[in-house]
Scaffold this active site. Structure first.
Site, PDB file in Angstrom:
ATOM      1  N   ARG A 103       0.845  -1.184   0.000  1.00 42.45           N
ATOM      2  CA  ARG A 103       0.000   0.000   0.000  1.00 42.45           C
ATOM      3  C   ARG A 103       0.881   1.234   0.000  1.00 42.45           C
ATOM      4  O   ARG A 103       1.712   1.400   0.894  1.00 42.45           O
ATOM      5  CB  ARG A 103      -0.888  -0.040   1.248  1.00 42.45           C
ATOM      6  CG  ARG A 103      -2.174   0.690   1.085  1.00 42.45           C
ATOM      7  CD  ARG A 103      -3.077   0.460   2.262  1.00 42.45           C
ATOM      8  NE  ARG A 103      -2.571   1.053   3.491  1.00 42.45           N
ATOM      9  CZ  ARG A 103      -3.336   1.344   4.531  1.00 42.45           C
ATOM     10  NH1 ARG A 103      -4.627   1.069   4.495  1.00 42.45           N
ATOM     11  NH2 ARG A 103      -2.830   1.880   5.604  1.00 42.45           N
ATOM     12  N   THR A 107      -0.765   7.538  -0.720  1.00 45.99           N
ATOM     13  CA  THR A 107      -2.117   7.499  -1.301  1.00 45.99           C
ATOM     14  C   THR A 107      -2.998   6.410  -0.704  1.00 45.99           C
ATOM     15  O   THR A 107      -4.214   6.421  -0.925  1.00 45.99           O
ATOM     16  CB  THR A 107      -2.029   7.241  -2.819  1.00 45.99           C
ATOM     17  OG1 THR A 107      -1.472   5.918  -3.010  1.00 45.99           O
ATOM     18  CG2 THR A 107      -1.137   8.260  -3.515  1.00 45.99           C
ATOM     19  N   ASP A 199       0.753  -2.699  12.228  1.00 45.80           N
ATOM     20  CA  ASP A 199       1.091  -3.156  10.879  1.00 45.80           C
ATOM     21  C   ASP A 199       1.391  -4.657  10.944  1.00 45.80           C
ATOM     22  O   ASP A 199       2.418  -5.070  11.485  1.00 45.80           O
ATOM     23  CB  ASP A 199       2.304  -2.379  10.361  1.00 45.80           C
ATOM     24  CG  ASP A 199       2.632  -2.710   8.906  1.00 45.80           C
ATOM     25  OD1 ASP A 199       2.690  -3.920   8.572  1.00 45.80           O
ATOM     26  OD2 ASP A 199       2.821  -1.778   8.114  1.00 45.80           O
ATOM     27  N   ASP A 202       4.808  -5.905   9.486  1.00 43.53           N
ATOM     28  CA  ASP A 202       5.963  -5.517  10.304  1.00 43.53           C
ATOM     29  C   ASP A 202       6.017  -6.313  11.601  1.00 43.53           C
ATOM     30  O   ASP A 202       7.094  -6.738  12.047  1.00 43.53           O
ATOM     31  CB  ASP A 202       5.907  -4.015  10.621  1.00 43.53           C
ATOM     32  CG  ASP A 202       6.309  -3.169   9.425  1.00 43.53           C
ATOM     33  OD1 ASP A 202       6.796  -3.735   8.421  1.00 43.53           O
ATOM     34  OD2 ASP A 202       6.113  -1.939   9.487  1.00 43.53           O
TER      35      ASP A 202
HETATM   36  C1  PRP Z   1      -1.164  -4.069   4.575  1.00 37.90           C
HETATM   37  C2  PRP Z   1      -2.005  -5.299   4.823  1.00 37.90           C
HETATM   38  C3  PRP Z   1      -2.888  -5.353   3.612  1.00 37.90           C
HETATM   39  C4  PRP Z   1      -3.108  -3.894   3.310  1.00 37.90           C
HETATM   40  C5  PRP Z   1      -4.437  -3.475   3.879  1.00 37.90           C
HETATM   41  O1  PRP Z   1      -0.122  -4.393   3.731  1.00 37.90           O
HETATM   42  O2  PRP Z   1      -1.264  -6.486   5.006  1.00 37.90           O
HETATM   43  O3  PRP Z   1      -2.274  -6.008   2.494  1.00 37.90           O
HETATM   44  O4  PRP Z   1      -2.066  -3.157   3.957  1.00 37.90           O
HETATM   45  O5  PRP Z   1      -4.764  -2.198   3.497  1.00 37.90           O
HETATM   46  P1  PRP Z   1      -5.910  -1.859   2.462  1.00 37.90           P
HETATM   47  O6  PRP Z   1      -7.109  -2.694   2.816  1.00 37.90           O
HETATM   48  O7  PRP Z   1      -6.167  -0.392   2.718  1.00 37.90           O
HETATM   49  O8  PRP Z   1      -5.425  -2.129   1.076  1.00 37.90           O
HETATM   50  P2  PRP Z   1       1.123  -3.404   3.449  1.00 37.90           P
HETATM   51  O9  PRP Z   1       0.815  -2.470   2.346  1.00 37.90           O
HETATM   52  O10 PRP Z   1       1.537  -2.771   4.741  1.00 37.90           O
HETATM   53  O11 PRP Z   1       2.222  -4.396   2.892  1.00 37.90           O
HETATM   54  P3  PRP Z   1       3.020  -5.542   3.669  1.00 37.90           P
HETATM   55  O12 PRP Z   1       2.065  -6.698   3.859  1.00 37.90           O
HETATM   56  O13 PRP Z   1       4.125  -5.853   2.732  1.00 37.90           O
HETATM   57  O14 PRP Z   1       3.489  -4.975   4.987  1.00 37.90           O
END
Ligand code: PRP
Length: 210
Positions: A103, A107, A199, A202
């Protein structure tokens, strides 16, 4: 929300609370994700089709059952990886198709960086795995990829959803069943789920940046 199912099992509530706790270590966090993924997977697959299969027991022959559908597990990297092993333990013959998505911090939109779904011969049932459904953008992108592939029966397994995100997702894809262990009331200004669990990626991989 007709196709949104929140686990009601006391063990789900118990393990979700440990997952949320800021003092939960990465090792314990991975264990909680594993347990919750199993509970989600059992609930999300309770109507899978069976076909008869012959079994020779130590005593006699009988007609048993085996799964009739081809099942695909679709983890969204990174955090979805934590749900793969428990679901594979329950469905060892499932195919695993990874989707890379992060994500964008500015944005909050999903950015796809890995997708190797084949052109045809889609699985019958696709189980999308991601511990978090915040805005729903990442899961939405995964569902669109599975639809392009031709998957007819798509189910989402997510540990924690934000009310706003899951409502929007359900409005856009009312036919897709969503299974969650909890639904939280808010998204904050950074589109993080509140109260939430932080998160997930993380915490799972012990990769918090200062
Ligand atoms: C997080 C989570 C989801 C997403 C949720 O991933 O694991 O994939 O954000 O958000 P959304 O519903 O608003 O799309 P992240 O982007 O932090 O990536 P990662 O899993 O690599 O940490």
């Amino acid at each position: 929300m007709q196709n949104v199912f929140e686990l009601t099992h006391p063990l789900a509530a118990h393990h979700l609370s440990i997952l949320r706790d800021v003092s939960t270590t990465p090792a314990q966090f991975r264990t909680q994700i594993h347990l919750l993924a199993m509970l989600l997977a059992v609930r999300a697959t309770d109507d899978l089709g069976l076909e008869p299969s012959q079994v020779q027991t130590p005593l006699t022959q009988m007609t048993g059952n085996r799964l009739a559908q081809r099942i695909g597990i679709v983890p969204i990297l990174r955090a979805g990886l934590g749900l793969v092993e428990p679901v594979l333990q329950l469905i060892p013959d499932a195919a695993v198709w990874h989707l890379g998505m992060y994500r964008d911090e500015a944005t909050a939109q999903p950015v796809e960086y890995y997708c190797k779904l084949p052109a045809g011969n889609a699985v019958d049932v696709g189980l999308v795995l991601d511990p978090m459904l915040a805005t729903g953008g990442s899961i939405r992108a995964a569902v669109l990829a599975l639809k392009r592939w031709g998957v007819q029966d798509i189910r989402v397994l997510s540990v924690l959803a934000a009310k706003q995100g899951v409502e929007q997702f359900h409005q856009d894809f009312p036919e897709v069943k969503v299974f969650v262990a909890g639904i939280d009331p808010e998204l904050n200004a950074h589109k993080f789920i509140v109260p939430g669990l932080g998160d997930a990626g993380d915490r799972m991989f012990n990769s918090q940046r200062d």
